[in-house]
Design a protein around this motif. Sequence first.
Motif, PDB file in Angstrom:
ATOM      1  N   LEU A  37       0.810  -1.221   0.000  1.00 18.71           N
ATOM      2  CA  LEU A  37       0.000   0.000   0.000  1.00 18.71           C
ATOM      3  C   LEU A  37       0.842   1.269   0.000  1.00 18.71           C
ATOM      4  CD1 LEU A  37      -2.968  -0.992   2.348  1.00 18.71           C
ATOM      5  CD2 LEU A  37      -2.812  -1.145  -0.148  1.00 18.71           C
ATOM      6  N   ASP A  38       1.934   1.263   0.750  1.00 15.15           N
ATOM      7  CA  ASP A  38       2.779   2.473   0.771  1.00 15.15           C
ATOM      8  C   ASP A  38       3.346   2.747  -0.623  1.00 15.15           C
ATOM      9  OD1 ASP A  38       2.421   3.273   3.371  1.00 15.15           O
ATOM     10  OD2 ASP A  38       4.056   2.017   4.138  1.00 15.15           O
ATOM     11  N   LEU A  88       2.053   1.796  -3.478  1.00 18.48           N
ATOM     12  CA  LEU A  88       0.965   2.227  -4.378  1.00 18.48           C
ATOM     13  C   LEU A  88       0.522   3.654  -4.082  1.00 18.48           C
ATOM     14  CD1 LEU A  88      -1.167  -1.061  -4.465  1.00 18.48           C
ATOM     15  CD2 LEU A  88       0.294  -0.132  -6.292  1.00 18.48           C
ATOM     16  N   ALA A  89       0.527   4.022  -2.804  1.00 19.30           N
ATOM     17  CA  ALA A  89       0.147   5.391  -2.439  1.00 19.30           C
ATOM     18  C   ALA A  89       1.134   6.392  -3.029  1.00 19.30           C
ATOM     19  CB  ALA A  89       0.078   5.527  -0.917  1.00 19.30           C
ATOM     20  N   ASP A  90       2.417   6.117  -2.850  1.00 16.58           N
ATOM     21  CA  ASP A  90       3.444   7.028  -3.380  1.00 16.58           C
ATOM     22  C   ASP A  90       3.400   7.068  -4.913  1.00 16.58           C
ATOM     23  OD1 ASP A  90       4.241   7.511  -0.810  1.00 16.58           O
ATOM     24  OD2 ASP A  90       5.949   6.126  -0.851  1.00 16.58           O
ATOM     25  N   THR A 114       0.906   6.440  -6.921  1.00 16.55           N
ATOM     26  CA  THR A 114      -0.285   7.103  -7.448  1.00 16.55           C
ATOM     27  C   THR A 114      -0.201   8.609  -7.260  1.00 16.55           C
ATOM     28  OG1 THR A 114      -1.504   5.108  -6.826  1.00 16.55           O
ATOM     29  CG2 THR A 114      -2.802   7.032  -7.462  1.00 16.55           C
ATOM     30  N   ALA A 115       0.286   9.020  -6.102  1.00 20.73           N
ATOM     31  CA  ALA A 115       0.437  10.461  -5.854  1.00 20.73           C
ATOM     32  C   ALA A 115       1.385  11.075  -6.884  1.00 20.73           C
ATOM     33  CB  ALA A 115       0.952  10.692  -4.435  1.00 20.73           C
ATOM     34  N   ILE A 144      -0.379  11.371 -10.253  1.00 18.15           N
ATOM     35  CA  ILE A 144      -1.338  12.489 -10.303  1.00 18.15           C
ATOM     36  C   ILE A 144      -0.589  13.811 -10.411  1.00 18.15           C
ATOM     37  CG2 ILE A 144      -3.105  13.737  -8.985  1.00 18.15           C
ATOM     38  CD1 ILE A 144      -4.044  11.008  -7.891  1.00 18.15           C
ATOM     39  N   ALA A 201      -5.294  -6.380  -8.389  1.00 15.80           N
ATOM     40  CA  ALA A 201      -6.411  -5.871  -7.586  1.00 15.80           C
ATOM     41  C   ALA A 201      -7.622  -5.615  -8.474  1.00 15.80           C
ATOM     42  CB  ALA A 201      -6.004  -4.574  -6.889  1.00 15.80           C
TER      43      ALA A 201
END
Lengths: 443, 443
Positions: free
Chosen positions: A67-68, A70-72, A74-75, A78, A265
């Motif tokens: 998750l970390d 994927l969060a980084d 994706t940010a 964007i 996912a």
Amino acid sequence: MSGQNSISSKIASAAAAGTRLDPWFDAYADRALGMKQSETRSLFAVANRPEVVSLAGGMPNIVGLPLDFLADMTARLIRERGPQLLQYGGGQGEEELREMILEVMRAEGIRAHVDNIVVTTGSQQALDLVTQIFVNPGDTIVAEAPSYVGALGVFRAYQANVVHVPMDADGMIPQALDETLTRLAAEGKPVKFIYTVPNFHNPGGVCMSDERRPQVVEIARRHHVLILEDNPYGMLGFDDQVMRPLQTYDPDVVVYLGSFSKTFAPGYRVGWALAPHAVTQRLVLANENAVLSPTKVGQLSIAEYLRTYDWMAQIKEYRSMYKGRRDAMVGALAKYLPQCEWNVPEGGFYTWVKIPDGLDAKAMLPRATAKLVAYVSGTAFYMDGQGSDHLRLSYCYPPEESIVEGVRRLAGVIESEQELVGLFGTANLRKRAGTERPGTDVV
Amino acid sequence: MSGQNSISSKIASAAAAGTRLDPWFDAYADRALGMKQSETRSLFAVANRPEVVSLAGGMPNIVGLPLDFLADMTARLIRERGPQLLQYGGGQGEEELREMILEVMRAEGIRAHVDNIVVTTGSQQALDLVTQIFVNPGDTIVAEAPSYVGALGVFRAYQANVVHVPMDADGMIPQALDETLTRLAAEGKPVKFIYTVPNFHNPGGVCMSDERRPQVVEIARRHHVLILEDNPYGMLGFDDQVMRPLQTYDPDVVVYLGSFSKTFAPGYRVGWALAPHAVTQRLVLANENAVLSPTKVGQLSIAEYLRTYDWMAQIKEYRSMYKGRRDAMVGALAKYLPQCEWNVPEGGFYTWVKIPDGLDAKAMLPRATAKLVAYVSGTAFYMDGQGSDHLRLSYCYPPEESIVEGVRRLAGVIESEQELVGLFGTANLRKRAGTERPGTDVV
């Protein structure tokens, strides 16, 4: 607006009792009246109750995703490419994702071209689009039995005539396929395609043998019938085994469907079809009609994940985790349900369980959920009413201890049913009383 | 597998010359043969060439979105709710998003219930699903003329009989609608729904007047025909005006379609339908067949954006930006194209331009793109061949200076065409020479 033709009139009168409150009932298309009430929603409702062990759903266990990372990732996407990520795309899907899909498929031995890939809103939509472009009402689809319930729902919605071909432990039986196609040709019934899940079958849990694969392709080619090869689980072999796709034997007679829902996912809703070129072009047109373009947020996120993360390592983690759950499932079956028969799947999500004679999986389901365990009745996986002697148990979503507890509860239910059979000759009390209620066939 | 019925045989023989290379041509469903080659892809190819000014596409300008905010918000969502965000959802869409959609619709005066909303893969998919559940081949849809090309594509794919009702500067003409419905009823043709874009029409640029709205709803109710109210642009009134949706006049006869593609961003592919309850249930079934569930990544991202960002302020920024572009467009039209007629839209993305007599918008398009300007021929917005005297100019995507330059180039093209008309009596040289090529009707 009423009685526009005999089919809808007949269905209308049959169903009228339950629909008096819908002022638009007479306006629906025939296909809408054929859409079966899937119990997905009630399943979700049931499965979300914490006290129920659901061995019913096909939801992957994705808590192990990075998750970390994927969060980084994706940010960053964007910030750096936001106006592109958040915009419309083309109806075929983004080329940068299709390039990565080629790489994913190379792991199974597929050599293809980006132009032959159409990105879809999950591989479910690929099933829908393929059926949409090929199937007129009344056209015939040959599907192995049992078959994925979500595919059968699509075939039903397009008013197809589904003819089943039996499977055994080595997958669809080539001789039965050949005979069925010969018979249907003799009857003048055009077959639009052959539907199969060759790898870690849903719900059967089996794989088509290496020997049969070229045979099935040869039979399809000889009868000039397309194969729809649905392959969501192919990369989830517990011993890192990878089966050769039917597509590789003859790319001209196979439409291959792939998905990221089980190997990465499902929440992005991104899958794909790999098809002969002219078919691809038709699929793109149908896709544009359906959704204009697949989600670019999802497409570019997955492309970036595939480019920058060790996605094969993630798949290997999935394999190991699901293997542990498979072991928990078959261990519990051996311990608690020796009166049943089941197979030991070598990959994928599902075990296919034969229940003792006299028991009815569909009728038993409400009593099972009352005992806080859920499964899918085998009847969901056939178009012709077969399957009440089987149930599908999935080990993908619940943790191992829940799987064991679920099988233990199921054993209690089955034992009670067997006592009823001993007393009354059938456990299906509802059917005896003539008050059968709709079952809980679950995707 | 060939000649399964006369319709497909006829189409097959008509089209056979171009399809000899497709071995599956005889297997396609009738509906696939009716799917028209949309030129979306070539449009994207053209529009992406930096030297071309495209006044053709309907892509929103989203460079003003708060990318840092969205990056942080999404990273937080993935970290805190990743396993939920990345999982399957239900076929109706997430309740937390449907709650926020209620709040968005309240800004237009709609009072509704979450149970009556179905989340779809863009509002395009809502168009597809509504048509799927209502329209048998040959059924009639009444659509205002001109109509959104993407809706016409769906209607064509479902083999609908589309009957046009004319519009004027106040939108669809109620008396014409009433007469059309009366005539179709007399002819025994069931009408499944009335399709309209009441606000900032695509391609017409006009709004249905306040006076006509209850009239149209009353006519539909009297004829017992559903209205399909497609409203992607309703919140984009340049003077903050908000029109009352048809849905509010009678929720029982209207299926209302909403979209986040123009008020936020299209890349998530999230739209919705608000429908009478029984219709909602059918739409959910159709949605599950089509895609299992809409993207949860997209749904939860939009729900979080609506909860935590001043989305109305963002819409107001959009209004102001598009108003500036509208001004650039009509200013350039007045300066460079006084020989044309056009309307001054009070919101939305499009101007509808009448070109001088004798010119053919479809035939002119290749010559316009050669002069590095693109538009959509009016013929794309009719099912019956009308529209060659109009073109749609969109001012949504290119910056103001490009809009002005595009109109200047278009003026050059139109002047050349007018000279040809003066010399030869028609500017459509291809048609005269009998070598017409497919046009470039663009979504």
